[in-house]
Write a protein that holds these residues in place. Structure first.
Motif: not given
Ligand SMILES: [Zn+2]
Ligand SMILES: [Zn+2]
Ligand SMILES: [Zn+2]
Length: 328
Positions: A28-29, A33, A35, A97
């Motif tokens: 995940a970024c 992201d 979350y 992104h």
């Protein structure tokens, strides 16, 4: 982490026994992201076309320097050491992104440049900080840290070695000639037109006469200015030209290699007098801000592993031909 001074070259290094990360890097970024653990936001620039923000500065998740405390400089026999007081921020260049400096729109790149100017202005109000570095490492060979398009910023209680060399050299040249060495370089490069990549409004991109690496490229304002943040806040229209030139120059370099280091060199924090650095009165006249881009060529890596003497197997006159003619 602590800062130690090399008693011979008088340059500071940051050292400490770093904890080796055992957890695998998450997919995940960290920065986009929904979350991901939210980063600690320092500053936002307003969004373009309905997005929440356009460029943003956050605290580095594994900061090398920390804002709290006093440097507590102390001796250790003949040595000098101090605490790693400073600031370490991640500058998100774009909310997207995949919004890189070379494929973003000019207004987006401009927002990032404005954020950089804003952070410089803000951090220079802190009298502890002698210099603020803004840099970008892109690509595996350059030590890229995050997937998201980012640059980084460090505010330090000392002036980095390379900048100190430039500042002293600028002052010495000015003492002898009463002119700015960078302005003289610009004048000669424009006149000879052998190493100029592109001119856009008040900005010029060129390959320096004595490159440290192949395809090294600098971007400078053509009218004299020592401080980047002053350009960013006063000459409003001209940031558009800088954004376009930076984007186009990176596009050109990317036709040669993906990986590069980029660094902004601007005047140190002279708002607060420093006894140890002894800032001089002509600083604003003898220094000239600029951006340096150092491409990383995998195949040629050997050529600059030994940094005692830089060796570039491509001259700037040859490099500029390829960069100028690159299809962008
Ligand atoms: Zn991201
Ligand atoms: Zn100048
Ligand atoms: Zn420089």
């Amino acid at each position: 982490m602590e800062l130690r001074k090399d008693p011979i070259t008088r340059s500071w290094v940051i050292t400490g026994d770093d904890v080796i990360e055992t957890t695998p890097r998450s997919q995940a970024c960290l920065f986009c992201d929904p979350y991901a653990e939210p980063a600690q936001v320092i500053a936002n620039l307003p969004g373009l076309d309905g997005s929440a923000w356009s460029a943003r500065s956050v605290v580095h998740p594994n900061a090398l320097y920390h804002i709290e405390g006093e440097p507590a400089r102390r001796g250790d026999g003949l040595y000098d050491r101090m605490g790693s007081v400073g600031a370490h921020e991640v500058l998100l260049e774009n909310p997207r992104h995949d919004g890189h400096l070379w494929n973003a729109t000019d207004p987006e790149v401009e927002q990032f440049l404005r954020l950089a100017a804003l952070r410089l202005q803000d951090l220079k109000r802190d009298s502890r900080f002698k210099y603020i570095s803004i840099f970008k490492n892109h690509g595996e060979g350059a030590g890229q840290e995050f997937e998201h398009p980012t640059s980084q910023l460090t505010a330090t209680i000392f002036v980095p070695r390379r900048v100190l060399y430039e500042l002293r050299a600028g002052r010495d040249y000015f003492e002898a000639k009463e002119r700015c060495v960078f302005c003289d370089i610009l004048a000669q490069e424009e006149r000879q037109n052998q190493r100029v990549v592109e001119i856009r409004g008040d900005y010029l991109a060129f390959c320096p006469y004595a490159p440290r690496v192949p395809y090294e490229t600098w971007i400078l304002p053509r009218s004299h200015e020592s401080s980047f943040e002053r350009t960013g806040s006063s000459r409003v229209g001209s940031m558009t030209d800088l954004a376009a030139l930076l984007r186009r120059t990176l596009q050109r370099i990317r036709t040669v290699t993906e990986a590069f280091h980029l660094v902004l060199h601007t005047s140190p924090n002279s708002q607060h007098p420093s006894a140890t650095l002894g800032y001089w009165k002509t600083l604003d006249e003898d220094y000239h801000w600029h951006i340096e881009i150092l491409p990383v060529l995998e195949a040629k890596a050997r050529s600059y592993t030994f940094k005692e003497i830089y060796y570039s197997p491509v001259t700037s006159e040859t490099a500029v031909k390829r960069l100028r003619n690159a299809e962008i």
